[in-house]
Design an enzyme around this catalytic site. Structure first.
Site, mmCIF file in Angstrom:
data_model
loop_
_atom_site.group_PDB
_atom_site.id
_atom_site.type_symbol
_atom_site.label_atom_id
_atom_site.label_comp_id
_atom_site.label_asym_id
_atom_site.label_seq_id
_atom_site.Cartn_x
_atom_site.Cartn_y
_atom_site.Cartn_z
ATOM 1 N N LYS A 182 82.522 42.702 -22.446
ATOM 2 C CA LYS A 182 82.075 41.565 -21.638
ATOM 3 C C LYS A 182 83.132 41.166 -20.622
ATOM 4 O O LYS A 182 82.838 40.925 -19.454
ATOM 5 C CB LYS A 182 81.738 40.370 -22.531
ATOM 6 C CG LYS A 182 81.371 39.114 -21.750
ATOM 7 C CD LYS A 182 81.264 37.912 -22.686
ATOM 8 C CE LYS A 182 80.810 36.695 -21.933
ATOM 9 N NZ LYS A 182 81.874 35.734 -21.692
ATOM 10 N N LYS A 215 87.269 31.967 -16.451
ATOM 11 C CA LYS A 215 87.827 32.104 -17.806
ATOM 12 C C LYS A 215 87.794 33.562 -18.250
ATOM 13 O O LYS A 215 88.788 34.088 -18.758
ATOM 14 C CB LYS A 215 87.045 31.237 -18.788
ATOM 15 C CG LYS A 215 87.457 31.441 -20.255
ATOM 16 C CD LYS A 215 86.495 30.787 -21.220
ATOM 17 C CE LYS A 215 85.118 31.333 -21.179
ATOM 18 N NZ LYS A 215 84.829 32.504 -21.980
#
Length: 132
Positions: free
Chosen positions: A13, A82
């Site tokens: 991811k 992030k």
């Protein structure tokens, strides 16, 4: 999609979102270049989506959220920033961080500071265009 043992999905991811960020930033630069040379951004996006430089960012994100002006994908700049920070930290930890990922991380961080964490992550295209 299984890609390994515990934690592999998280790594995949992070790597995916780093790559997606790069694609969006470069898509913005490509649009700016085309527009400066007199090409309509919608026409250019269609050409790019059919060419060898295509990506999901060009095929899906440009028409759905950027060129439509909706910027409502449901994924924020803060979340993307992030993930890019985490991908960069992972790259440093495993010794696999290149100069391009560093440039992407810096640009995404600047984009988050400029647009705010709540903005849609597709605003990265606007950063690539010199906007936002």
């Amino acid at each position: 999609m299984r890609c390994g043992g515990p934690g592999a999905g998280n790594v995949a991811k992070l790597v995916n979102n780093l790559l997606c960020s790069a694609h969006l930033l470069l898509a913005g630069e490509a649009l700016a270049l085309g527009e400066a040379a007199g090409i309509d951004p919608r026409a250019l996006a269609a050409v790019l989506a059919a060419g060898s430089g295509r990506s999901a960012a060009i095929e899906t994100n440009l028409p759905t959220w950027v060129l439509s002006g909706t910027y409502d994908s449901g994924f924020t700049m803060g979340l993307m920033a992030k993930d890019v920070r985490l991908a960069r930290a992972l790259g440093e930890a495993v010794g696999a961080l290149g100069p391009l990922s560093q440039a992407v991380a810096q640009t995404v961080a600047a984009g988050e500071a400029r647009t705010g964490a709540a903005a849609d992550f597709n605003r990265l295209v606007d950063l690539g265009r010199g906007e936002a």
